[in-house]
Design a protein around this motif. Structure first.
Motif, mmCIF file in Angstrom:
data_model
loop_
_atom_site.group_PDB
_atom_site.id
_atom_site.type_symbol
_atom_site.label_atom_id
_atom_site.label_comp_id
_atom_site.label_asym_id
_atom_site.label_seq_id
_atom_site.Cartn_x
_atom_site.Cartn_y
_atom_site.Cartn_z
ATOM 1 N N ILE A 81 -5.878 -5.996 8.695
ATOM 2 C CA ILE A 81 -5.317 -5.043 7.794
ATOM 3 C C ILE A 81 -3.718 -4.999 8.367
ATOM 4 C CG2 ILE A 81 -5.148 -2.522 7.270
ATOM 5 C CD1 ILE A 81 -7.830 -3.729 6.546
ATOM 6 N N LYS A 82 -2.693 -5.118 7.319
ATOM 7 C CA LYS A 82 -1.426 -4.910 7.733
ATOM 8 C C LYS A 82 -1.153 -3.676 7.906
ATOM 9 C CE LYS A 82 -1.316 -9.735 7.260
ATOM 10 N NZ LYS A 82 -2.757 -9.729 7.346
ATOM 11 N N ASP A 84 1.248 -1.691 6.240
ATOM 12 C CA ASP A 84 1.330 -0.849 5.160
ATOM 13 C C ASP A 84 0.195 -0.151 4.620
ATOM 14 O OD1 ASP A 84 0.531 -3.587 4.204
ATOM 15 O OD2 ASP A 84 0.653 -2.649 2.387
ATOM 16 N N ALA A 85 -1.064 -0.946 4.668
ATOM 17 C CA ALA A 85 -2.183 -0.433 4.368
ATOM 18 C C ALA A 85 -2.617 0.358 5.496
ATOM 19 C CB ALA A 85 -3.183 -1.633 4.019
ATOM 20 N N LEU A 108 -1.003 2.394 7.395
ATOM 21 C CA LEU A 108 -0.083 3.466 7.220
ATOM 22 C C LEU A 108 -0.851 4.378 6.352
ATOM 23 C CD1 LEU A 108 3.437 2.151 7.597
ATOM 24 C CD2 LEU A 108 2.670 3.834 9.260
ATOM 25 N N ALA A 109 -0.982 3.748 4.938
ATOM 26 C CA ALA A 109 -1.212 4.643 3.743
ATOM 27 C C ALA A 109 -2.656 5.217 4.056
ATOM 28 C CB ALA A 109 -1.356 3.688 2.576
ATOM 29 N N LEU A 110 -3.808 4.389 4.813
ATOM 30 C CA LEU A 110 -4.979 4.734 4.967
ATOM 31 C C LEU A 110 -4.982 6.061 5.993
ATOM 32 C CD1 LEU A 110 -7.891 2.544 5.468
ATOM 33 C CD2 LEU A 110 -7.578 4.211 7.193
ATOM 34 N N LEU A 160 8.340 4.517 7.940
ATOM 35 C CA LEU A 160 7.045 5.091 7.139
ATOM 36 C C LEU A 160 6.226 5.519 8.472
ATOM 37 C CD1 LEU A 160 6.938 2.608 4.236
ATOM 38 C CD2 LEU A 160 7.749 4.899 4.291
ATOM 39 N N ALA A 182 0.841 -1.097 -0.115
ATOM 40 C CA ALA A 182 -0.079 -0.014 0.017
ATOM 41 C C ALA A 182 0.810 1.215 0.036
ATOM 42 C CB ALA A 182 -0.830 -0.028 1.244
ATOM 43 N N MET A 183 2.032 1.454 0.780
ATOM 44 C CA MET A 183 2.699 2.492 0.950
ATOM 45 C C MET A 183 3.371 2.809 -0.447
ATOM 46 S SD MET A 183 2.392 4.305 3.488
ATOM 47 C CE MET A 183 3.745 5.321 4.067
#
Lengths: 367, 291
Positions: free
Chosen positions: B89-90, B92-93, B95-97, B37, A31-32
């Motif tokens: 939810i992992k 990365d998702a 974080l982005a969200l 991140l 996603a990042m």
């Protein structure tokens, strides 16, 4: 079409377009990369602008898409050196490229339409003013671009659905079967870049991230099946886009920001209230498990001691507090529940198992 | 040097160097704990906090904005933790969200503020890319007031922080409150972010945390050396960036600092003795020739 309707149409199409590759980014834990790509495409646009000296040149589009793919490649190059973890690699590459883009804009292109604010924030409300004539129809550029990318993404999805699914859920099997995960990976990344470029023109790079990631993450809490997840994601994306648009108009604030906020509201809703995976459902399930376990303990305890010499002591409700170490209030609740369910009966001071209670205890032993 | 002679320039340079040193130092833990991140997400998430703090108080006092930014960033980190712990939810998702949603809400608040007749809101947009040139002496003191306690906290708990960073399982087994130290390290990271937002902006802030730490990591295997090197690299890149930005028109300080930092990192990745790519290739060639 009225400008209002056009803006809503663009919002809906952009939401759908972003969501499709987003589903696979979420599932593949990348996603990042959407965050990285949606920022670095700016560098592609700036470089292409400086070369072509025109804001309408197709070179801008090509440059932006290429830069998105280059970003992914650079991240893999840096993390592939094994000197840096992947997350740090993303955190190194995209700010550097983005900083370069911002610098080039402020140095060489400050007085043209390319300003950094609009890239980051987008202004959907202005999209209807930028028009092109397409097959004799006078349409907003963002709408034409959005529809084009949507058709492309849909086609790619339908053509490579099987491959995408396999590579996403079992990359090792995909590799042994002769599919090249790298090819599918870069195909997906090209689609992400393409989508980011078309979308961020209209809604800004941060909303691209919100629309790519939030609806699929929300859908992921609601279903276990890929087709359902895709359809749900699209529906959530569209709902967030439309509700965001109307709320933004109501309060006279940034449309893109409001749409991003609404994707967050949708996620928060699923996070709290999703049927099986939501917080409320999890807490409820824990309570049910706890009560069931307590009832099992109670009936087993009574089963052990019924008819024995010290049944008079062991089957007294007060004894539960000592023997099972239950707090008094909890013991009272559980005994009441057991009576309601017809598992135990009171006989004077003592608790007696009913036939149903005996069966319940037996079932607990077998299980 | 002329950098330190002119008052405005001196303020900007000292501010940037302070930021570079503090974020370089604190960023080491983010990089080593593979949370690079998180800094990106938290700095984006600070935006609504800044806007809200301004909306509620109507002041541009750095401390009030710091408090707003820090609360929003910590709220984001907390939500992130809960989402990752309780759902599938992992990170990365998540974080982005959280990054995109908080930032989007920040934009909503900013666009609302911009319609207010209050003139003081004019510069709020500069938090996106930072505005180092607008730093005044008061901001430097605010940076120190936030940065020094953050550094002190890490130094006081140095042995524990070190253990938690490298071997959290062992730390837990000997009874250290690992989760408490997780929170501590996140709080000091927020301190660094809050300091940096005004200078380099929320978008580029993550680079200030990640790049010096990655560069320093290549030169040493000791944490003590690494944090000192990272702080040094950060300050050096900040000074170089601040100096370069005086050379011409339209050279924004924030992006230049980030670019200088990236340059230091690339050079470190290639030339650092032992680990660097150049050395690795040389050694490989030697091995091939020997065999």
């Amino acid at each position: 079409m009225s400008p209002q309707l056009e803006v809503q149409l663009i919002a809906v199409i952009v939401a759908t377009t972003c969501t499709l590759p987003g589903v696979f980014l979420v599932l593949r834990r990348m996603a990042m990369l959407s965050d990285a790509i949606s920022h670095t495409v700016l560098l592609g646009i700036v470089l292409a602008y400086l070369i072509s000296n025109s804001l309408t040149s197709p070179l801008l589009f090509i440059g932006a898409v290429a830069m998105g793919v280059i970003t992914v490649w650079l991240v893999e190059l840096v993390s592939g050196s094994r000197l840096v973890h992947e997350d740090s690699a993303i955190g190194l590459v995209f700010p550097a490229l983005f900083a370069l883009a911002v610098l080039l804009i402020s140095r060489f292109a400050g007085n043209v339409h390319l300003d950094t604010d609009s890239v980051l924030l987008g202004e959907l409300a202005f999209a209807p003013f930028d028009r092109i004539v397409f097959f004799g129809l006078d349409l907003p550029r963002a709408l034409v671009g959005g529809i084009g990318t949507l058709i492309l993404n849909l086609t790619l999805l339908l053509l490579f659905y099987k491959e995408l699914k396999l590579v996403t859920f079992d990359p090792a099997l995909a590799a042994t079967l002769g599919f090249t995960p790298t090819l599918i990976h870069y195909g997906l990344m090209t689609s992400v870049s393409l989508t980011a470029v078309t979308a961020f023109d209209a809604v800004g790079s941060v909303l691209v991230v919100a629309l790519m990631i939030a609806p699929p993450a929300t859908a992921y809490l609601l279903t276990d099946r890929l087709p359902r997840m895709i359809v749900l994601s699209v529906a959530i994306g569209i709902a967030a886009a439309l509700s965001g648009y109307w709320l933004a108009r109501l309060f006279d604030v940034s449309i893109a920001g409001m749409m991003a906020t609404m994707t967050g509201v949708a996620f928060l809703g699923a996070f709290l209230f999703a049927p099986r995976r939501g917080i409320v459902a999890q807490v409820r399930q824990q309570q049910i498990n706890r009560e069931r376990f307590a009832l099992q303990m109670l009936t087993l305890h009574l089963l052990n001691h019924e008819g024995t010499g010290n049944a008079g002591v062991e089957c007294h409700p007060h004894h539960l507090i000592e023997e099972l170490r239950w707090p008094a209030s909890f013991a009272v609740t559980i005994v009441r529940r057991a009576e309601q369910k017809g598992l135990v009966q009171r006989q004077g001071e003592l608790l007696i198992l009913t036939e149903q209670g005996r069966q319940f205890a037996d079932a607990a032993i077998v299980a | 040097m002329e950098l330190f002679a002119d008052y405005t320039l001196r303020t900007v340079t000292i501010g940037a160097m302070l930021l570079g040193a503090i974020s370089g130092f604190l960023g080491c833990f983010a990089v080593l704990r593979r949370q690079a991140l998180l800094g990106d997400a938290m700095s984006h998430a600070a935006l609504p906090g800044i806007a809200l703090a301004f909306l509620l108080t109507g002041q541009r006092d750095p401390f009030i904005l710091f408090v707003g930014a820090a609360s929003a960033a910590l709220l984001a980190a907390l939500w992130l933790l809960v989402v990752v712990r309780t759902t599938r939810i992992k990170d990365d998702a998540a974080l982005a969200l959280i990054l995109a949603v908080f930032f989007g809400f920040g934009l909503v608040l900013l666009s609302y503020l911009q319609r207010q007749p209050n003139a003081a809101q004019a510069g709020l947009k500069s938090f996106l890319f930072g505005q180092a040139a607008a730093l005044i002496e008061r901001d430097l003191w605010a940076m120190l007031a936030v940065g020094v306690p953050a550094l002190a906290l890490v130094l006081i708990f140095w042995p524990q922080v070190k253990l938690v960073t490298f071997d959290p399982d062992f730390a837990r087994s000997i009874g250290l409150p690992v989760r408490g130290f997780d929170v501590l390290l996140n709080v000091v990271m927020v301190a660094a972010i809050v300091i940096g937002i005004q200078t380099v902006g929320v978008v580029l802030m993550s680079a200030m945390l990640v790049a010096p730490a990655v560069a320093a990591r290549q030169w040493t295997n000791r944490l003590e050396t690494m944090v000192v090197l990272a702080a040094g690299f950060g300050a050096l890149a900040a000074m170089a960036g601040a100096w370069l930005s005086t050379l011409g028109e339209g050279l924004a300080t924030g992006p230049l600092i980030v670019l200088m930092m990236s340059l230091v990192t690339v050079l470190s990745l290639v030339f650092a003795p032992g680990r660097g790519l150049l050395w690795r290739n040389l050694r490989r060639r030697q091995v091939l020739q020997a065999s």
